[in-house]
Design a protein around this motif. Structure first.
Motif, mmCIF file in Angstrom:
data_model
loop_
_atom_site.group_PDB
_atom_site.id
_atom_site.type_symbol
_atom_site.label_atom_id
_atom_site.label_comp_id
_atom_site.label_asym_id
_atom_site.label_seq_id
_atom_site.Cartn_x
_atom_site.Cartn_y
_atom_site.Cartn_z
ATOM 1 N N LEU A 80 -6.324 10.245 -6.651
ATOM 2 C CA LEU A 80 -5.370 8.924 -6.231
ATOM 3 C C LEU A 80 -6.850 8.563 -5.178
ATOM 4 C CD1 LEU A 80 -2.829 6.686 -5.164
ATOM 5 C CD2 LEU A 80 -4.341 7.028 -3.629
ATOM 6 N N LEU A 83 1.078 -1.580 0.264
ATOM 7 C CA LEU A 83 0.238 -0.077 -0.257
ATOM 8 C C LEU A 83 1.233 1.503 -0.066
ATOM 9 C CD1 LEU A 83 -3.008 -1.371 2.419
ATOM 10 C CD2 LEU A 83 -3.444 -0.445 -0.131
ATOM 11 N N VAL A 98 -3.243 2.984 5.272
ATOM 12 C CA VAL A 98 -3.766 3.716 4.260
ATOM 13 C C VAL A 98 -4.084 5.044 4.418
ATOM 14 C CG1 VAL A 98 -5.584 4.467 2.635
ATOM 15 C CG2 VAL A 98 -5.011 2.559 2.458
ATOM 16 N N LEU A 145 0.210 3.822 -3.090
ATOM 17 C CA LEU A 145 0.135 5.251 -2.540
ATOM 18 C C LEU A 145 1.551 6.317 -2.755
ATOM 19 C CD1 LEU A 145 -2.053 4.254 -1.059
ATOM 20 C CD2 LEU A 145 -2.330 5.567 0.510
ATOM 21 N N VAL A 204 -7.081 2.599 -5.792
ATOM 22 C CA VAL A 204 -6.004 1.752 -5.105
ATOM 23 C C VAL A 204 -7.219 1.140 -3.998
ATOM 24 C CG1 VAL A 204 -4.579 1.708 -3.520
ATOM 25 C CG2 VAL A 204 -3.694 3.361 -4.889
ATOM 26 N N CYS A 205 -7.240 -0.417 -4.187
ATOM 27 C CA CYS A 205 -7.785 -1.262 -2.846
ATOM 28 C C CYS A 205 -7.311 -1.817 -2.331
ATOM 29 C CB CYS A 205 -8.542 -2.223 -4.236
ATOM 30 S SG CYS A 205 -9.961 -3.226 -3.420
ATOM 31 N N ASP A 206 -7.346 -1.801 -0.687
ATOM 32 C CA ASP A 206 -6.419 -2.051 -0.125
ATOM 33 C C ASP A 206 -7.777 -3.755 0.247
ATOM 34 O OD1 ASP A 206 -6.032 -4.075 2.098
ATOM 35 O OD2 ASP A 206 -6.574 -1.865 3.517
ATOM 36 N N SER A 213 -9.003 6.054 -2.630
ATOM 37 C CA SER A 213 -7.687 4.402 -2.407
ATOM 38 C C SER A 213 -9.584 3.916 -1.393
ATOM 39 C CB SER A 213 -6.618 4.618 -1.011
ATOM 40 O OG SER A 213 -6.030 3.482 -0.780
ATOM 41 N N ALA A 256 -9.468 -2.145 -9.648
ATOM 42 C CA ALA A 256 -8.832 -1.589 -9.775
ATOM 43 C C ALA A 256 -8.042 -0.696 -10.443
ATOM 44 C CB ALA A 256 -8.646 -1.240 -7.879
ATOM 45 N N GLU A 268 -10.258 3.505 7.086
ATOM 46 C CA GLU A 268 -8.923 2.486 6.105
ATOM 47 C C GLU A 268 -8.236 2.365 6.854
ATOM 48 O OE1 GLU A 268 -9.020 1.858 2.235
ATOM 49 O OE2 GLU A 268 -10.780 2.402 2.463
ATOM 50 N N ILE A 299 -9.736 8.969 0.422
ATOM 51 C CA ILE A 299 -10.018 8.044 1.025
ATOM 52 C C ILE A 299 -10.812 7.608 1.876
ATOM 53 C CG2 ILE A 299 -7.399 7.586 0.523
ATOM 54 C CD1 ILE A 299 -7.434 8.090 4.575
ATOM 55 N N TYR A 341 -14.393 2.757 -8.068
ATOM 56 C CA TYR A 341 -13.224 2.704 -8.794
ATOM 57 C C TYR A 341 -14.634 3.100 -10.645
ATOM 58 C CZ TYR A 341 -10.714 0.303 -13.001
ATOM 59 O OH TYR A 341 -9.452 0.173 -13.917
#
Length: 362
Positions: free
Chosen positions: A136, A76, A102, A80, A167-169, A138, A182, A98, A94, A156
């Motif tokens: 960005l 991550l 993140v 980022l 960005v995907c956790d 996330s 993503a 999160e 974000i 997305y």
């Protein structure tokens, strides 16, 4: 010990352990080579890494590459800090729930930061606004504390339309649910019955990254450092096994979740009852002293929140964001159900916990 903390980590699958043992060879073996060396031992190790990479890649959508990392936190941070929009100074957005990997990373950046709102069910507002100039976005797929499944497909779609990277956790989703689309996706092996000490970042074709770690140029120049064939092999087999068992594992946790709701009928579920991964059961009960409960019921491994923040002593940030008071958050526990959780384990754990709670009320 009854293990009910699968969001913190999962037991190593026997199949993954077996795959790792081959690559933990001693001086008399032929499996201790450096996968970046050109000789025969190195090429054998490299072949094992690439087989593992293919198996891990099968977890993700098509059209990208897998970069092995030491953890999802590293993955991550690479996503980022290393992506072009962030390095160009564009804004970052974000969600308010999160993981710290993140949240703290985003706050440490000099870029403008937007926090997307979250409702009382623990769901991110899929139509929440972010400023022009955001480069960005996330948002995690499954929350690690309350298990809610976020509307990442819609987010997305909106990020792409706005020209931003997404960005995907997917740490809590990988191996349990199909991973959402993503531009970059982070996962960790030890969350789906693989070894600790290895994660991966999936990067969509065409997305450029500036490395955080330099010195060797490994992983396509994105992440320097010698890879462990044993860790890669274990992660690869765990990924392959998770894909083959996904429906079976999901049915198992669905059934356990339904049973747990009956067993803990006096508790209130935190987060959506429907938009969630059923291996996560986050519950609260008025007047419960969770610190005392954890001390009194040492036969059960469970959590009062994220394992990464368990030493802070602070109420859960996630529970506060969804509207719980400090008292409600401190009266909450997280039970993590998994592949190897037996019905008898759950029933015994519920009995022990309920008995201890009743003793607190005397």
């Amino acid at each position: 010990m009854i293990y009910l903390d699968h969001q913190a980590t999962t037991p190593l699958a026997p199949e993954a352990r077996e795959a790792m043992l081959r690559w933990l060879g001693g001086p008399d073996s032929t499996t201790f080579g450096n996968p970046h060396s050109p000789h025969r031992l190195g090429r054998q190790a490299e072949a094992a890494v690439e087989v593992a990479r293919e198996r891990v890649a099968a977890l993700f959508p098509a059209g990208g590459r897998v970069i092995f990392t030491g953890s999802a936190t590293e993955a991550l941070n690479l996503a980022l800090r290393g992506c072009a929009p962030v390095r160009a100074g564009m804004g970052v957005a974000i969600s308010g729930i999160e993981h710290a990997a993140v949240e703290e990373t985003a706050r440490s950046l000099p870029n403008p930061l937007t926090i997307l709102s979250v409702d009382g069910d623990g769901l991110v507002d899929a139509e929440g606004e972010w400023p022009a100039g955001t480069g960005l976005v996330s948002v995690m797929q499954v929350n690690n504390e309350i298990g809610t499944i976020q509307p990442v497909d819609r987010l997305y779609e909106r990020a792409r339309a706005a020209g931003a990277l997404f960005v995907c956790d997917a740490v809590q989703a990988a191996g349990k649910l199909p991973i959402a689309a993503a531009d970059m996706i982070a996962i960790s092996a030890h969350k789906f019955y693989g070894p600790k000490g290895i994660g991966a970042l999936w990067v969509r074709e065409g997305v450029e990254l500036t490395p955080l770690l330099t010195g060797g140029g490994q992983e396509g120049g994105c992440r320097s450092g010698t890879l462990s064939p044993a860790l890669c092999a274990g992660m690869g087999v765990a990924a392959e096994l998770a894909l083959s068992r996904m429906a079976k594992d999901a049915a198992h946790t669905d059934r356990l979740f339904a049973r747990a709701l009956d067993l803990f009928a006096g508790w209130t579920l935190n987060g959506s009852a429907t938009q969630r991964y059923t291996g996560n059961l986050n519950l609260r009960r008025q007047g419960v002293d969770v610190a005392r409960l954890m001390s009194d019921v040492r036969q059960v491994a469970f959590s009062a929140g994220s394992a990464c923040a368990s030493d802070s002593g602070k109420p859960s940030r996630v529970l506060a964001v969804i509207g719980l008071s400090a008292a409600e958050a401190k009266g909450s526990i997280r039970l993590g159900l998994g592949r190897y959780t037996a019905d008898a384990d759950l029933e015994q754990a519920a009995s022990l916990l309920e008995t201890a709670v009743a003793a607190q009320g005397r």
